[in-house]
Every structure is written in structure tokens, then in C-alpha cells.
Design a protein around this motif. Structure first.
Motif, PDB file in Angstrom:
ATOM      1  N   ARG A 126      36.380  73.888  50.841  1.00 32.52           N
ATOM      2  CA  ARG A 126      35.101  74.575  51.024  1.00 32.52           C
ATOM      3  C   ARG A 126      34.931  75.036  52.473  1.00 32.52           C
ATOM      4  NH1 ARG A 126      31.341  74.433  46.975  1.00 32.52           N
ATOM      5  NH2 ARG A 126      31.756  73.011  45.259  1.00 32.52           N
ATOM      6  N   GLU A 127      35.302  74.169  53.405  1.00 33.68           N
ATOM      7  CA  GLU A 127      35.172  74.526  54.823  1.00 33.68           C
ATOM      8  C   GLU A 127      36.095  75.704  55.156  1.00 33.68           C
ATOM      9  OE1 GLU A 127      33.110  73.553  57.104  1.00 33.68           O
ATOM     10  OE2 GLU A 127      34.090  74.632  58.742  1.00 33.68           O
ATOM     11  N   ILE A 129      37.207  78.121  53.345  1.00 32.89           N
ATOM     12  CA  ILE A 129      36.826  79.437  52.798  1.00 32.89           C
ATOM     13  C   ILE A 129      35.349  79.757  53.043  1.00 32.89           C
ATOM     14  CG2 ILE A 129      38.636  79.416  51.020  1.00 32.89           C
ATOM     15  CD1 ILE A 129      36.402  78.742  48.970  1.00 32.89           C
ATOM     16  N   SER A 130      34.695  78.922  53.848  1.00 36.78           N
ATOM     17  CA  SER A 130      33.250  79.120  54.020  1.00 36.78           C
ATOM     18  C   SER A 130      32.928  80.386  54.809  1.00 36.78           C
ATOM     19  CB  SER A 130      32.613  77.898  54.689  1.00 36.78           C
ATOM     20  OG  SER A 130      33.151  77.739  55.988  1.00 36.78           O
TER      21      SER A 130
END
Lengths: 171, 801
Positions: A126-127, A129-130
């Protein structure tokens, strides 16, 4: 002005105005249309390329600033024509995309993550591709695609050969 | 219309989405990737004021720059083109690609600058001097609705485009009979789907053939017709290339003004012309904002929670021009009672113009805001009666054995099993544990709430809201088509007659054709002819393509199969009805067979061997009528859409009272769209729809200041959900086939989005209920939540930390 760039392993010389962004240079001077203009103010991540392996927004830097870096665009990811790399294949397997517009940036962000972290957690993904906005998928299948790619890369698993085979007769 | 009884070979199986392959290598073909020799570029001069008379435009300094070819003004353009189409009969609300005489919103295009490069065109645009005389303006919908408000279009006489009250059933009697009533207002803020690819269009005019070639990032019904009408060209002079990949749309990619502008410029200049919006142009003047709607709702209900009747007033702010936007008040009529047995409804639909950016179709076409209002009503009834919010929904749901079910506004719902979907979701989620978790969070000092939403996704749209809201409109079809060609070597090619924006239509057609012909879908080629070579399509709107394109492909493939059986039966000398088609081979009862290649060869080369009267070759097409799309409206009622998917959201939200930031701790959705053709695609639609809904509920808003200026003009202040905001979503699948479609499929293109704003609103309201707060406006931004919590009181003050 003349700039020497190294793009997807190839040295090229381009003649651009100093104000030309790396994004416009890659698309218009080099004809690499897989890098996309989304917001052109550094938020959406559609224009992501790798500079020495680091995800970078090509809309936020000038082409002249890229002198001396190894630039990787989405066109530099597949090993050869018609053959997907592990991450690309995992995106197909998990349907980690819909319209495809953010996909180049997503795959490059994933590649950067998986080069430094073989076993990323969901939070790591998640981080990573945030900084890349996807309006189609809600990210769920993208995260699954990156998990799948990580698993395959860890196992040195070559992806199954694509099912689409045009050499086969219809019947 | 027969549901497939035997088990499917390819439909509903876990097959890859074929389009993905070109996108993961960066080989999509988007409009900005199209480079034509000699192509010129457009930049726009934008209005600074929400309303002003254009006194003069001085382009001399722009034209003085080498490489600048043209500065086009509205005054010049209006002589050459017809106004853009309006959905309602509002002829005095005239809209052209550029402002004519007067600007009506801040950012509206006043002049178009054409130059050798986009950069040069932008430089030149800054040199165009426009002199304005400021006029009065109106931003607020309630104010615009009053007779004394400044009309955005003085010639129209007021700001009211539509004000129509429907009464379906005995509303007053049901209100009089009901035990109780309640009233509330909720507001759906102005947001949109804002695709990552902006709108773009390229046009090229061939004066010798008299053809305008158009490449566009478009998702629009009857696009080429509208270009032709506006440019005063014959329909067959417009050739739209449909093999352009669209980088997201979700309804809004309908750049008709851009297309007419660029088409005109390409003709006038004799050069290909391209306009690709930058993000500012897209957000401020792309004319792609979504509904902005105020709902006033009265509900009449009994002590047992049964909702008898509802009165809804929906006031929608369409911005400065009409277009198709007022119809977004019409589509929700097809599911105006949601999944509930509400006996009667009064619905007042009001559409007003204001000096804001123009509204365009957004995913769901007005249904998501309406669902938010309906679900708020159900929650309020439960709260008033002290009933469980799930129990009250169960009591009001249409039962499985009551389908087909006619709702008061004239639509018959095809099928559904709402109670079972709810049961499955509660079992999957462990509802009691979820409640316990909420209470545990509350005990820890967090605000925590459970959100529930049940709603329908009307699908397969036949645009019946057009004749319902416009007496002069007689639309009763919204067809789609497919053509299948089997070449002389035996390979199969099928067609899609529209552009796509990520919905996987090539996969849809290949899967369905493969299913019918019993051949590997991966061996079927899918192509997209240009509009001059195409059968009719109405583009992927209204959650319709699985039903309509899937249906057309199915029927066309059946025709191919029937012809093959007829050829083989004739060749083997048996009656057709005794010949059996299995995996591309035709078998007789006595064990003989004729293989695919032989049949194909006979069709293509051996006319002498074909049954008498049969045409040679092996191809078919099918133009599909909308199931149920036959009758025009009568007595203010109409069958709106044929199929009705169902979704049930159950979520847990936690809010730290000091931060006010809602965190979605659990998101479960039950989803029933009948037969799923490709599970990956349907899942992606649902997950993506929920993300959109989350944006609408918590983050996204086109906010205006009192001076009529758009404040959120970039992604720094118009906030899009990132991978940090969108939670894991668990989907509980259920399948109630539609009796109206070839495979039992229903639509899913709007799934998730139609209920998630209501669910998130319900959860946050459950969380703050102990504080006596009701949030009645979307988006519920963090700042609004934290302010309301702080104002409500002494849970914990800054000093206590």
C-alpha cells in the motif's frame, strides 16, 4: 538544447527546449507512449518512470535534469516482444487494472518495491503504490497482483506460458 | 430469452481479461498517443468571472507569435455550428463550445488558440486580452430556484430547467393512515469520477472525401450523430475511430463541446487538430462535474417499521448549461423505492442552472445520490422506532417469491433474493462479533459505528427517462450490436461497436461467442470498426454491456451455429433437428460427423453444396433490443431498466474523536448481479465502485467560494482516495439469474458505488449518534467531522490529553 539520456538501456540524444519535462520528452521525442500524463502536477503517478531504479514523476522534472540517470519506462520491462515479465504477468493473472492508464506507473512502482523487498507486507505494498492513483480498481486486485508477483519471484517461478496461442488450429 | 441450463464452459470461469495484456506493457492506444503529421494543438482562454458580458477580445499579441495559427472566438464559431444538444426542450439554453457574448461560469472557454505545439498555444493563450463587464450570478441551487434569482440564461427566463412532480399511488392516504412520519434533508455534494486520463480529441478533415476522422477518449451514446448535427455535416461524414482506449470514464467522458470545437478547427484550418485537456481545464471546464443534489424527504411508516409511503423532493444543480444532466433526476425513478415494498411515492424532480461548471453523466446516472437519500430514510425510521437497522430492512424488503415485482413508478423488477444475500453477508461477517467489536472500540473511547446499505443497480438501460421527462422524445430502444465473421480458414472475428474505458468488452464478447460456439475464446479475434463500418451501439452506459453487448454477441453466435448445423445436416442428408452441434463439430444420430473446417469450407467455397436458398459465407450480425424496452411512458410511469442487481453493504468505521478521521475497519458487501460472465471483471467493478463511493462520501468535492470561483482545481485540494484510504473489501457473492437475459446476467458496471456512500454515511452517523450529531451532507470531510465532534462536547477536550 541537446541532452544525452540513457533510456531502457539505450543511449539517446535528444534536442529539447530547457522547459520540456521528462514526461513530454519520453513521449514526444522518444515515442515511448506507455508513460502517461495524468495530472501534470505530481500527484497521480501516471507518469512514473524509474530513475536508477527509483520511482520518479516524470512530469515534475525537466528532461535536461535526467542527464546521467538510467531511465526505465514501461517499455523497458518486458524481456522481449510478446513475453511478459513476472510482474506484468501477475497483473494479468489478478486483473490488477481496468482502463490501463495508471498501469505503467503501478508496475514500475511495484518493480521498485520488489527489487528492494522480496517479501513485502500488504502495508508495504500500500505504501509503495500510495503515490499512484487508480480510479478503476479500488486497489484490491493491484495489491493481489503485487503479492502474486512477489511470491513468484521468491520461488523463482517462471510464469505459466500465456494461454493465448495463435499457432494452434481452431479445431 | 432462455437461461442456459447446462453448465457453462467459459462463462463464469476464472479466465484472464484479454485487454490486460496490452496495458501491462504500455501498449494501450490512448488518444494522446495519436500523432498525425502536421497536427496542430489547442489551448483555451478561460473566463475569470462566473458571469460577465464579453466586451471585446483582442488576440493580436497571440497571433503575433510565430507558429500560432488561429484564435477562435465564440462570436466566430457560432456562425458555423449548431448549438449542442439538450435533453429537455429548453431551446433558449443554448450551448456552444466557446462562450458566445457572455460567460456563465468561471473557467468557461472564451477563445481557443491553435498553434504548432501545445506549449506554444499555452503561451499564446496568455496573450489574449479579454475585456469583461461583470454580471450578477447565482451559485446556490435553492436561490436559483427562486423566481427573483439572476437567470444564467436570460433568454430562458428563469433558472428552472425541470420542475415536475410525480405521484405514484395513494400517497396522501398512506401518509394519513401511517402511524408516524418523519422528515429530513440530506445533501449530496458536487463531485465527479475524475478519470486519471483527461478528455482528449483529435480530428482530421479530408476535403476531397468530405470525411472528418475523429479519435477521442469518449464514452458517449450517439457521439458521431451529435458531432454531425452540430457541424452541419451529413452523418456519414463523421468517422469516429473506436479502437481508441479510454483511460477511465465512469460516465463522464462526453467531450462533445471539445469535439465540435476541434472538428470545426480541423475543417477551417485544413490540418489535423488535437485538444488534450490539462488537469486544470479538465476540472474547471471539462464540463464533467457530477450531480449536486438537495433531498427533502418525508416518510410515513407504521410502528412495526413498515414504510408505507415516501415524498422526495430532489433539487439538482446542473451548472451553467443543460445538456443531458437533468435526465440524471429521471433514471432513479426506475428504482425509486429501492429494494423495499413502499406502496406509494411522490417525487418532485427539480433541475436548475447556476453559474457553476456544467454537469455530466456520472456512474449510476443519479442513482447513487438517490440511494443515499433512501437509505438515510430507512436508518432514520429505525432510529425513531428504536428498531435494528437490519431488521427493519428485512421487514420492508421485497421477498424472493414476489418477483417479478411492480414498483409504484412503473418498473417491474426482474428477480432478486435480498433476504438470502443479507443472511449470507451477516454469516460471513460474523455480525454479532462485528457489533461486539464496535462496542469494544466505544468502550476504549473511540467513536465507532456500523453502516448498512441495501440498494439496487438498475441495468441494461434503455433511456426511458428521456420520454418520461420530455414529451417530445419518443425513444423506446437503446440497442447494441455484434457481428461475427468466420473466415475461410475457420478463425472467428467478432466486433465491438463502441469505445471501452476498462470494462473488458473484448473479453465479454470473446467469452460469450466462445461459449455459444464452444470454441476457445482466446482464439477469437475482437475488433472495433469505425463508426462508418459499425452497427448501432449506445456505448457502455447504464450498466448495460453484459446484457446488451453480451446479448447481441450471444444471438449473433447462435445464428452462426444454426447456419453451420443447417449446412452440415444438408450435407449429411439428415433433418436439421436430428443434427447435434458439439464443440464445433456437427454429429448425426447414427454416429457420422462433419468437422468445423469442412463446414466452413463448404460455406465459403461450395455454394452448390449448400441448402437451397442459403446465402454463401459464414457471418452474422445481431442488433439487440433492450429486454422490456418497448412501451413509451403512460400516466407518468414507465419500465425504466430491465434488470436489477442487488448489493448489501455492511461496514465498521472507527473514528478517533480527537482526529475526526474515519477509518474503515471492515468492509463486507453482498453482491448479486445474476450470472457473472467474468468474475475478475465484476469483482473489479465492485471494488472500484466502492472506492468511488468512498471518495464521494469522505473526500471529493468541487467546492466554490461565494464569488463563484472553483476552489478545488487540482489534486492537491480535490482529494482522490489512494491505497491508504481504500480498505480491504470482502465480497460475498450470490447469483439470482435474470429471467430476461440470455445467460441470466445483470449489470455490474455501477456496483459498489451505488451503496457505499450511504453505508459510510450510516456508519459515521452510528458512530456519532451518542453525541447527538447527524451528518446530513456529503462529503463528510475530516474537518467537518472533527469540528462537529468538538462542538458536540465534552467527550475529551484538548486539555485532558
Amino acid at each position: 538544447m541537446s541532452v544525452e539520456l540513457k533510456v531502457n538501456g539505450r543511449a539517446v540524444t535528444v534536442d529539447v527546449e530547457p522547459r520540456t519535462t521528462l514526461l513530454d520528452c519520453v513521449r514526444d521525442e522518444l515515442g515511448l507512449k506507455g508513460t502517461h500524463a495524468g495530472c501534470e502536477h505530481g500527484v497521480c503517478g501516471a507518469c512514473t518512470v524509474l530513475l536508477d531504479g527509483q520511482p520518479t514523476r516524470s512530469c515534475l522534472m525537466f528532461a535536461v535534469q535526467a542527464d546521467g540517470y538510467e531511465i526505465t519506462t514501461i517499455e523497458g520491462v518486458a524481456p522481449q516482444a510478446g513475453e511478459l515479465d513476472v510482474i506484468q504477468d501477475a497483473f494479468c493473472e489478478a486483473h490488477g487494472l481496468q482502463c490501463g492508464f495508471c498501469t505503467s506507473g503501478m508496475i514500475l512502482a511495484a518493480r521498485s518495491l520488489l527489487e528492494r523487498e522480496a517479501s513485502p507486507t500488504v502495508e508495504d505494498i500500500r505504501e509503495a503504490i500510495s503515490g499512484n492513483i487508480c480510479r478503476c480498481t479500488g486497489y484490491g486486485q493491484i495489491i493481489e497482483a503485487i503479492q502474486l508477483a512477489a511470491e513468484r519471484m521468491r520461488g523463482q517461478n517462471a510464469p505459466a506460458s500465456p494461454s493465448l496461442s495463435r499457432t494452434e488450429a481452431v479445431r | 430469452m432462455n437461461a442456459v441450463e447446462s453448465k457453462t464452459k467459459f462463462v463464469s470461469t476464472d479466465r484472464r481479461v484479454r485487454e490486460d495484456r496490452r496495458f501491462v506493457v504500455g501498449r494501450g492506444r490512448y488518444v494522446a498517443d495519436i500523432d498525425l503529421p502536421g497536427m496542430l494543438h489547442v489551448a483555451l482562454v478561460a473566463a475569470q468571472h462566473p458571469a460577465a458580458r464579453i466586451v471585446s477580445i483582442d488576440a493580436s499579441r497571440a497571433l503575433a507569435l510565430p507558429g500560432v495559427h488561429k484564435v477562435l472566438t465564440g462570436a466566430e464559431l457560432v456562425e458555423a455550428v449548431n448549438p449542442l444538444m439538450n435533453g429537455l426542450e429548453t431551446p433558449q439554453v443554448r450551448r456552444f463550445p466557446l462562450a458566445v457574448g457572455q460567460v456563465r461560469y468561471a473557467g468557461e472557454w472564451v477563445a481557443a488558440v491553435v498553434a504548432d505545439t501545445r506549449a506554444l498555444a499555452e503561451d499564446a493563450a496568455e496573450r489574449v486580452k479579454v475585456e469583461y463587464e461583470k454580471l450578477g450570478f447565482v451559485i446556490d441551487a435553492e436561490e436559483a430556484y427562486t423566481p427573483q434569482s439572476t437567470p444564467v440564461h436570460p433568454e430562458h427566463g428563469s433558472n428552472v430547467l425541470l420542475d415536475k412532480t410525480f405521484v405514484w399511488g395513494e400517497v396522501e392516504r398512506h401518509f394519513a393512515e401511517a402511524d408516524q412520519q418523519l422528515s429530513f434533508r440530506v445533501v449530496w455534494g458536487r463531485n465527479s469520477t475524475v478519470p486519471i486520463e483527461t478528455f482528449g480529441v483529435v480530428a482530421s478533415w479530408d476535403p476531397w472525401q468530405e470525411v472528418l476522422d475523429v479519435w477521442a477518449s469518449i464514452q458517449m451514446p450517439k457521439y458521431s450523430d451529435q458531432i454531425a448535427r452540430s457541424l452541419r455535416l451529413p452523418g456519414n461524414s463523421i468517422r469516429v475511430h473506436q479502437d481508441v482506449d479510454v483511460g477511465g470514464s465512469y460516465g463522464v467522458k462526453r467531450g462533445i463541446k471539445h469535439s465540435v470545437l476541434v472538428g470545426h478547427l480541423a475543417r477551417a484550418l485544413g490540418r489535423p487538430v488535437r485538444l488534450i485537456e490539462d488537469r486544470l481545464e479538465n476540472m474547471r471546464a471539462g464540463d464533467a462535474h457530477g450531480p449536486e443534489r438537495i433531498f427533502d424527504v418525508d416518510v410515513a411508516f407504521n410502528a412495526d417499521g413498515i414504510v408505507r409511503s415516501m415524498k422526495m423532493r430532489a433539487l439538482d444543480n446542473v451548472g451553467a448549461y443543460a445538456g443531458r444532466a437533468p435526465f440524471q433526476l429521471g433514471k432513479p425513478i426506475g428504482a425509486i423505492v429501492g429494494p423495499y415494498k413502499i406502496e406509494s411515492v411522490q417525487y418532485q424532480a427539480i433541475s436548475v442552472t447556476t453559474n457553476k461548471t456544467v454537469q455530466e453523466a456520472v456512474r449510476g446516472f443519479g442513482q447513487a445520490p438517490t440511494n443515499y437519500a433512501i437509505e438515510t430514510a430507512i436508518d432514520r425510521v429505525a432510529e425513531t422506532l428504536g428498531l435494528d437497522r437490519i431488521e427493519i430492512r428485512r421487514r420492508n424488503f421485497i421477498r424472493h417469491d414476489e418477483f417479478p415485482y411492480l414498483i409504484p413508478s412503473g418498473s417491474t423488477y426482474d428477480s432478486g433474493d435480498y433476504h438470502t444475500v443479507v443472511d449470507k453477508v451477516l454469516a460471513h461477517a460474523g455480525y454479532d462479533d462485528l457489533v461486539a467489536e464496535r462496542d469494544r472500540l466505544r468502550a476504549e473511547g473511540m467513536l465507532a459505528g456500523i453502516g448498512i446499505a441495501a440498494c439496487l443497480e438498475p441495468s441494461g438501460g434503455n433511456s426511458s427517462f428521456e420520454p418520461l421527462l420530455n414529451d417530445k422524445n419518443t425513444t423506446s430502444t437503446w440497442m447494441d450490436s455484434c457481428r461475427i465473421m468466420v473466415d475461410a480458414l475457420g478463425t472467428v472475428t467478432a466486433t465491438v461497436h463502441t469505445t471501452s474505458s476498462g470494462q473488458g468488452h473484448e473479453t465479454l464478447v470473446a467469452t460469450v461467442v466462445g461459449e455459444v460456439l464452444q470454441i476457445d475464446p482466446d482464439l477469437i479475434r475482437i475488433v472495433r470498426p469505425d463508426t462508418l463500418s459499425s452497427l448501432p451501439s449506445n456505448s457502455p452506459v447504464g450498466s448495460r454491456m453484459a446484457i446488451m453487448l453480451g446479448g447481441a454477441a450471444f444471438k449473433a453466435a447462435e445464428k452462426v451455429k444454426a447456419k453451420m448445423v443447417a449446412i452440415a445436416a444438408h450435407a449429411m442428408g439428415v433433418p436439421i433437428e436430428t443434427a447435434n452441434y458439439v464443440d464445433g463439430t456437427v454429429r448425426t444420430a447414427d454416429g457420422r460427423e462433419m468437422a468445423w473446417e469442412a463446414i466452413v469450407n463448404m460455406a465459403h467455397r461450395q455454394f452448390h453444396a449448400l441448402p437451397e436458398g442459403m446465402d454463401p459465407g459464414l457471418a452474422s450480425d445481431h442488433i439487440m433490443q433492450v429486454p422490456t424496452g418497448v412501451q413509451l411512458p403512460k400516466d407518468d410511469k414507465v419500465q425504466m431498466y430491465p434488470c436489477h442487481s442487488f448489493e448489501f453493504h455492511l461496514i465498521l468505521v472507527a473514528i478517533d474523536p480527537l482526529l475526526g478521521k474515519p477509518e474503515i475497519r471492515r468492509y463486507v458487501i453482498g453482491h448479486d448481479c445474476g450470472t457473472v460472465i467474468n468474475p475478475h471483471i465484476v469483482r473489479g467493478m465492485t471494488l472500484g465502485g466502492i472506492a468511488h463511493g468512498l471518495g464521494a462520501a469522505l473526500l471529493e468535492e468541487f467546492a466554490y467560494d461565494a464569488e463563484g470561483q472553483l476552489l478545488t482545481q487540482s489534486f492537491m485540494d480535490y482529494l482522490l482516495p489512494s491505497s491508504h484510504e481504500v480498505p480491504d473489501v470482502e465480497i460475498v457473492h450470490h447469483c439470482t439469474p435474470s429471467p430476461l437475459t440470455v445467460l441470466g446476467q445483470k449489470g455490474s458496471g455501477e456496483s459498489g458505488y451505488l451503496g457505499s456512500p450511504a453505508a459510510i454515511s450510516g456508519a459515521i452517523n452510528d458512530a456519532v449518534r451518542p453525541l447527538g450529531i447527524h451528518f446530513t451532507r456529503l462529503p463528510m470531510r475530516i474537518s467537518a467531522i472533527s469540528d462537529a465532534i468538538a462542538e458536540a462536547g465534552p467527550t475529551m477536550t484538548q486539555e485532558e490529553i
